[in-house]
Design a protein around this motif. Structure first.
Motif, PDB file in Angstrom:
ATOM      1  N   ALA A 102       0.286  24.430  -9.133  1.00 47.08           N
ATOM      2  CA  ALA A 102      -0.209  25.671  -8.508  1.00 47.08           C
ATOM      3  C   ALA A 102       0.336  26.887  -9.265  1.00 47.08           C
ATOM      4  CB  ALA A 102       0.206  25.727  -7.046  1.00 47.08           C
ATOM      5  N   LEU A 157      -6.673  16.203  -9.134  1.00 43.36           N
ATOM      6  CA  LEU A 157      -6.547  17.623  -8.832  1.00 43.36           C
ATOM      7  C   LEU A 157      -6.657  18.469 -10.102  1.00 43.36           C
ATOM      8  CD1 LEU A 157      -5.529  19.610  -6.534  1.00 43.36           C
ATOM      9  CD2 LEU A 157      -3.311  19.326  -7.569  1.00 43.36           C
ATOM     10  N   LEU A 200      -9.531  21.226 -10.883  1.00 51.25           N
ATOM     11  CA  LEU A 200      -9.182  22.627 -11.100  1.00 51.25           C
ATOM     12  C   LEU A 200      -9.597  23.093 -12.495  1.00 51.25           C
ATOM     13  CD1 LEU A 200      -5.681  22.787  -9.371  1.00 51.25           C
ATOM     14  CD2 LEU A 200      -7.845  23.591  -8.482  1.00 51.25           C
ATOM     15  N   GLN A 205      -2.495  25.842  -1.057  1.00 56.47           N
ATOM     16  CA  GLN A 205      -3.389  25.063  -0.209  1.00 56.47           C
ATOM     17  C   GLN A 205      -4.314  24.188  -1.060  1.00 56.47           C
ATOM     18  OE1 GLN A 205      -4.998  27.870   2.599  1.00 56.47           O
ATOM     19  NE2 GLN A 205      -3.422  27.210   4.027  1.00 56.47           N
ATOM     20  N   MET A 206      -4.764  24.759  -2.180  1.00 56.29           N
ATOM     21  CA  MET A 206      -5.645  24.006  -3.086  1.00 56.29           C
ATOM     22  C   MET A 206      -4.980  22.727  -3.583  1.00 56.29           C
ATOM     23  SD  MET A 206      -7.587  26.846  -5.344  1.00 56.29           S
ATOM     24  CE  MET A 206      -7.491  26.090  -6.904  1.00 56.29           C
ATOM     25  N   THR A 262     -13.360  23.622 -12.362  1.00 56.94           N
ATOM     26  CA  THR A 262     -13.745  24.798 -11.569  1.00 56.94           C
ATOM     27  C   THR A 262     -13.435  26.082 -12.343  1.00 56.94           C
ATOM     28  OG1 THR A 262     -12.709  23.516  -9.812  1.00 56.94           O
ATOM     29  CG2 THR A 262     -13.577  25.645  -9.172  1.00 56.94           C
ATOM     30  N   LYS A 295      -3.264  30.550  -1.145  1.00 55.39           N
ATOM     31  CA  LYS A 295      -4.553  29.894  -1.435  1.00 55.39           C
ATOM     32  C   LYS A 295      -4.357  28.770  -2.465  1.00 55.39           C
ATOM     33  CE  LYS A 295      -8.735  31.048  -3.742  1.00 55.39           C
ATOM     34  NZ  LYS A 295      -9.314  32.101  -4.555  1.00 55.39           N
ATOM     35  N   PHE A 296      -3.569  29.072  -3.507  1.00 53.26           N
ATOM     36  CA  PHE A 296      -3.377  28.061  -4.556  1.00 53.26           C
ATOM     37  C   PHE A 296      -2.528  26.896  -4.068  1.00 53.26           C
ATOM     38  CE2 PHE A 296      -5.262  28.720  -8.683  1.00 53.26           C
ATOM     39  CZ  PHE A 296      -5.970  29.880  -8.429  1.00 53.26           C
TER      40      PHE A 296
END
Ligand SMILES: Nc1ncnc2c1ncn2[C@@H]1O[C@H](COP(=O)(O)OP(=O)(O)OP(=O)(O)O)[C@@H](O)[C@H]1O
Length: 322
Positions: A165, A195, A199, A138-139, A202, A135-136
């Protein structure tokens, strides 16, 4: 605002034979929850040493903390037991390095490396950790099928994204980024910074961004600390410090930034060399390079003066107790 990292009167030396380099000298700095702070200064100012001290990564038998303290949420990292420290460093506080090849292990796939971080700090099963790592990745724009590739199979920009990541996968409360984009070309640099900004927002983590690039600070940070000779010489909101710089060193740094518009002028530079950590001058460490130096600057260290609640400066020209 909640204080998350507090560095008080930190002093760090590198010792080798008879040589002592005083890299950090009584540095004070506080990082608040959710805040992004920039740490700026010329090469050799002590920025990386400060970051390595927080991470407990000073080179063994060479780098020593000789004074002061580093507190994470009120607990001293310097007095903490190794086991407790290991859960904080890498889990709650993590770091992105300038050169991701030096932080990624060449013999493990990137998927394995990120999964290991999670197994160590996130108390997950192998399967859960694998899913979270995917998931990370992909982020940060790395597809899942690349998890089985080794660091050398990625481009520089991709490797840096893997590093980000790995640093963010445990949702750290503090992210320290040391020149995370210097090795990259400007378009990739912009992507990576965007990015990190997303991040950080978020996850509501705090960011300490170390860079020479004042544009990056203006883009990413709310506050900025200017470092010279192992000390913070000016500190405040980015707006205050960039629009009304008060320390002659900060003024010099800002004048040295090339402008894209207006008349083409000769670039200003700061005369002289950066303070030598092995032979620091008396008084204000910047005085040998300062065109406004007076007698007191040569003999007595100025105190940090509060200009207003968003701006602090350490320069005799702006006051202090003589
Ligand atoms: N391993 C080491 N051994 C001896 N001296 C060192 C070591 N690492 C750094 N220093 C010295 O400590 C001082 C601060 O270095 P540091 O790398 O922290 O500066 P910096 O501001 O991060 O510079 P840069 O922007 O080039 O990374 C410098 O004078 C440097 O020469």
């Amino acid at each position: 605002m909640e204080e998350i990292l507090k560095i008080s009167k930190l002093s760090v030396e590198y010792r080798s034979g008879d040589t002592v380099a005083k890299a950090v000298n009584g540095l004070n700095m506080t990082l608040y929850k959710g805040q992004a702070m920039g740490l700026v200064g010329e090469s050799g100012a002590g920025k990386t040493t400060t970051a390595l001290s927080v991470m407990g990564l000073l080179p063994d038998k060479i780098g020593y903390v000789t004074g002061g303290d580093i507190e994470y949420k009120g607990q001293s990292l310097l007095k903490m037991k190794e086991k407790e420290l290991n859960t904080i460093r890498g889990g709650k506080i993590s770091m992105v390095f300038a050169n991701p090849l030096s932080s990624l292990n060449p013999v493990f796939t990137v998927g394995h490396q990120i999964t290991m971080v999670l197994r160590q700090h996130g108390h997950m099963t192998e399967k859960e950790a694998h899913a979270q790592a995917a998931k990370f990745l992909q982020m940060v724009g790395i597809p899942e099928y690349r998890m089985d590739d080794y660091p050398h199979q990625f481009s520089g920009g991709m490797r840096q994204r893997v590093g980000i990541a790995a640093a963010l996968v445990c949702s750290p409360e503090i992210l320290i980024a040391d020149e995370p984009t210097t090795a990259l070309d400007v378009t990739i640099q912009a992507q990576i910074l965007e990015l990190m900004k997303d991040l950080q927002k978020t996850m509501d983590s705090s960011l300490l961004m170390i860079t020479h690039n004042l544009g990056i600070i203006a883009e990413l940070c709310q506050t900025v600390a200017i470092m010279y000779g192992g000390e913070i010489v000016e500190y405040g909101s980015v707006r205050e410090v960039f629009e009304h710089p008060m320390h002659w060193y900060t003024i010099g740094l800002l004048n040295a930034v090339p402008k894209l518009t207006g008349k083409r002028e000769r670039l200003a530079s700061i005369p002289g060399n950066v303070a030598n950590a092995q032979m620091l001058p008396e008084g204000c460490k910047f005085h040998p390079r300062c065109g406004h130096c007076t007698k007191v600057c040569q003999t007595k260290q100025p105190e940090m003066i509060c200009v207003n609640e968003n701006h602090y400066v350490q320069c005799w020209e702006h006051g202090g107790n003589l």
